[in-house]
Design a protein around this motif. Structure first.
Motif, short mmCIF file in Angstrom:
data_model
loop_
_atom_site.label_atom_id
_atom_site.label_comp_id
_atom_site.label_asym_id
_atom_site.label_seq_id
_atom_site.Cartn_x
_atom_site.Cartn_y
_atom_site.Cartn_z
N CYS A 118 0.83 -1.21 0.00
CA CYS A 118 0.00 0.00 0.00
C CYS A 118 0.86 1.26 0.00
O CYS A 118 0.52 2.27 -0.62
CB CYS A 118 -0.92 0.01 1.22
SG CYS A 118 -2.06 -1.40 1.27
N THR A 119 1.99 1.19 0.70
CA THR A 119 2.85 2.37 0.80
C THR A 119 3.56 2.70 -0.51
O THR A 119 4.22 3.73 -0.61
CB THR A 119 3.90 2.16 1.90
OG1 THR A 119 4.54 0.89 1.73
CG2 THR A 119 3.24 2.20 3.28
N ASP A 120 3.44 1.82 -1.53
CA ASP A 120 3.98 2.17 -2.84
C ASP A 120 3.22 3.34 -3.44
O ASP A 120 3.76 4.09 -4.26
CB ASP A 120 3.91 0.96 -3.78
CG ASP A 120 4.90 -0.12 -3.40
OD1 ASP A 120 5.93 0.23 -2.79
OD2 ASP A 120 4.64 -1.30 -3.70
N CYS A 121 1.95 3.48 -3.04
CA CYS A 121 1.13 4.59 -3.55
C CYS A 121 0.69 5.54 -2.44
O CYS A 121 0.48 6.73 -2.69
CB CYS A 121 -0.11 4.05 -4.25
SG CYS A 121 0.21 3.17 -5.79
N HIS A 122 0.53 5.00 -1.24
CA HIS A 122 -0.04 5.78 -0.15
C HIS A 122 1.02 6.19 0.87
O HIS A 122 1.93 5.42 1.17
CB HIS A 122 -1.14 4.99 0.56
CG HIS A 122 -2.31 4.66 -0.30
ND1 HIS A 122 -3.31 5.55 -0.58
CD2 HIS A 122 -2.62 3.52 -0.98
CE1 HIS A 122 -4.20 4.98 -1.37
NE2 HIS A 122 -3.81 3.75 -1.64
N TYR A 123 0.85 7.38 1.41
CA TYR A 123 1.72 7.88 2.46
C TYR A 123 1.48 7.07 3.73
O TYR A 123 0.36 6.63 4.00
CB TYR A 123 1.42 9.36 2.71
CG TYR A 123 2.38 10.04 3.66
CD1 TYR A 123 3.61 10.51 3.21
CD2 TYR A 123 2.06 10.22 5.00
CE1 TYR A 123 4.50 11.14 4.07
CE2 TYR A 123 2.93 10.85 5.87
CZ TYR A 123 4.15 11.30 5.40
OH TYR A 123 5.02 11.91 6.25
N ASP A 124 2.54 6.83 4.51
CA ASP A 124 2.41 6.09 5.77
C ASP A 124 1.59 6.93 6.74
O ASP A 124 2.09 7.87 7.36
CB ASP A 124 3.79 5.80 6.35
CG ASP A 124 3.71 5.02 7.66
OD1 ASP A 124 2.59 4.66 8.07
OD2 ASP A 124 4.76 4.78 8.27
N ALA A 125 0.32 6.58 6.88
CA ALA A 125 -0.61 7.38 7.68
C ALA A 125 -0.33 7.28 9.18
O ALA A 125 -0.91 8.03 9.96
CB ALA A 125 -2.05 6.95 7.39
N HIS A 126 0.54 6.35 9.60
CA HIS A 126 0.84 6.19 11.03
C HIS A 126 2.28 6.63 11.36
O HIS A 126 2.76 6.40 12.47
CB HIS A 126 0.61 4.75 11.46
CG HIS A 126 -0.80 4.29 11.28
ND1 HIS A 126 -1.85 4.84 11.97
CD2 HIS A 126 -1.35 3.34 10.47
CE1 HIS A 126 -2.97 4.25 11.61
NE2 HIS A 126 -2.70 3.34 10.70
N PHE A 127 2.94 7.23 10.40
CA PHE A 127 4.25 7.85 10.62
C PHE A 127 5.28 6.90 11.21
O PHE A 127 5.97 7.21 12.18
CB PHE A 127 4.11 9.09 11.51
CG PHE A 127 3.09 10.06 11.02
CD1 PHE A 127 3.33 10.83 9.89
CD2 PHE A 127 1.87 10.20 11.66
CE1 PHE A 127 2.38 11.73 9.42
CE2 PHE A 127 0.92 11.10 11.20
CZ PHE A 127 1.18 11.86 10.06
N GLY A 128 5.35 5.70 10.66
CA GLY A 128 6.39 4.75 11.06
C GLY A 128 6.20 4.09 12.40
O GLY A 128 7.12 3.45 12.91
N GLN A 129 5.02 4.22 13.00
CA GLN A 129 4.81 3.58 14.30
C GLN A 129 4.72 2.06 14.19
O GLN A 129 4.99 1.36 15.17
CB GLN A 129 3.52 4.09 14.94
CG GLN A 129 3.53 5.55 15.32
CD GLN A 129 2.28 5.92 16.10
OE1 GLN A 129 2.20 5.70 17.30
NE2 GLN A 129 1.29 6.46 15.40
#
Length: 384
Positions: A118-129
């Motif tokens: 998913c992160t290939d297209c989407h920003y990490d919505a949890h900021f690496g947690q």
């Protein structure tokens, strides 16, 4: 031009020399002209080389070859390709995934588009947690980012299993918003989403817990204000309810026996101010009788008498252990004295303000202290 769709045909039905002479022996063919499919006329114009089938009208219109219809991606047969469009993806505009994007990708890209994660297209919505190996679909679906599908069952795989009352706690009670996480959403990330016309979707919920989760204090405030020191909460409380139903008082310095078993907790553990907060007092708590009970003998037996020498804990009056002999008293009851009611020697006296008590000290130890001299002093000096 008309001729691009209507070819010129020869008039083969009109005989030569016909009068009046026809205006022309050729004409534009108007029917039948096949037009059910775009490919009938535009076969040589298919820039996709047949990869998307022959239904051009699913994405394109007569307005412009380059202008796609609204919801075109919903109609493209993406199931034939490595990444089928499902859920909300079916409504996403083509350029959101394929470009072009101003300042990022000047031309559309159809091959070599990463989509394994998913992160290939989407920003990490949890900021690496979360661990990088954690798949987004463990908590989210393709239908929507919110609400997450992570529940009690999924929590079994986490560091903290939900048990008892924790199963009914709202997620936000433990995973509260942590505003500091918003600092990770920098200008670069914001610009990248804006260029691709994507919303700024992220979560500030705290998912990382650096402290030991077995310690209740990680989430709960110490309602006892440090009275119990390092004693763990689970030594008194369970996860079903905070209220303690059957605490084993034998673990303390004061085991509950006799009538103490029926006493209300608040009778010995009152509410009081500790460190600026009203809490139930647990330490220090008096364990001597005088710490909780008023001295019914008005200090006749000393300032801190050992009540247990005479009284049991089943009842103050019943089951007295006192006996009129040493070591309780030096005055031994013998003979007729054994039948005398206690009140005859220990009368009730007024203390003032409506309070009364039995007289125990001082009491005479000689016969003349209680009995009249029937011999009018004739035997004075004979009494031992």
């Amino acid at each position: 031009k008309c001729s691009e769709c209507h070819p010129t045909a020869e008039d083969e039905k009109t005989p030569a020399g016909t009068w009046p002479k026809p205006l022309a022996m050729t004409y534009l063919k108007l029917a039948p002209i096949p037009h059910e499919r775009c490919m009938t006329c535009h076969e040589d114009d298919d820039v996709h080389k047949g990869r998307y089938g022959a239904r051009c009208e699913g994405c394109h219109s007569e307005a412009s070859w380059k202008a796609l219809k609204a919801g075109a991606m919903d109609r493209i047969d993406h199931d034939r390709y490595r990444y089928p469009l499902e859920g909300a993806h079916a409504q996403v505009a083509c350029d959101a995934c394929h470009g072009p994007w101003p300042g990022l990708q000047p031309k559309p890209k159809y091959q070599g588009v990463a989509f394994a994660r998913c992160t290939d297209c989407h920003y990490d919505a949890h900021f690496g947690q979360l661990d990088k190996k954690t798949d987004c679909d463990a908590c989210h679906t393709l239908q929507s980012f919110s609400p997450p599908t992570y529940g009690v069952k999924e929590h079994e795989r986490a560091r903290w299993k939900l048990e008892g009352a924790h199963r009914a706690v709202a997620c936000g009670a433990c995973h509260a918003d942590e505003r500091a996480l918003a600092a990770h959403f920098d200008d670069k990330a914001r610009a990248a989403l804006k260029a691709r016309d994507r919303p700024e979707t992220y979560s500030l919920a705290r998912l990382e817990f650096p402290k030991e989760l077995e310690a209740c204090e990680t989430c709960h405030a110490d309602v006892h204000q440090g009275q119990l020191g390092d004693q763990p909460c689970k030594s008194c409380h369970g996860t079903d309810t905070f209220r303690v139903a059957d605490y084993d008082h034998s673990k303390t310095l004061f085991a509950l026996t006799g009538a103490h078993r029926d006493a209300a907790c608040g009778a010995c553990h009152p509410r009081q101010q500790v460190k600026g907060r009203t809490v139930t007092r647990y330490k220090p708590v008096e364990i001597e009788c005088a710490g909780c009970h008023a001295d019914a003998h008005a200090r006749q037996l000393g300032k801190s008498p050992d009540c247990s020498r005479c009284h049991g804990d089943e009842s103050f009056e019943k089951g007295l252990k006192f006996r009129h002999r040493p070591p309780f008293t030096a005055y031994l009851l013998e003979g007729a004295h054994e039948q005398v009611p206690c009140a005859r020697c220990h009368p009730e006296v007024e203390l003032g303000r409506g309070q009364k008590t039995r007289l125990y000290k001082p009491l005479p130890g000689r016969c003349a202290g209680c009995h009249a001299d029937q011999h009018d002093g004739a035997f004075a000096g004979f009494e031992p």
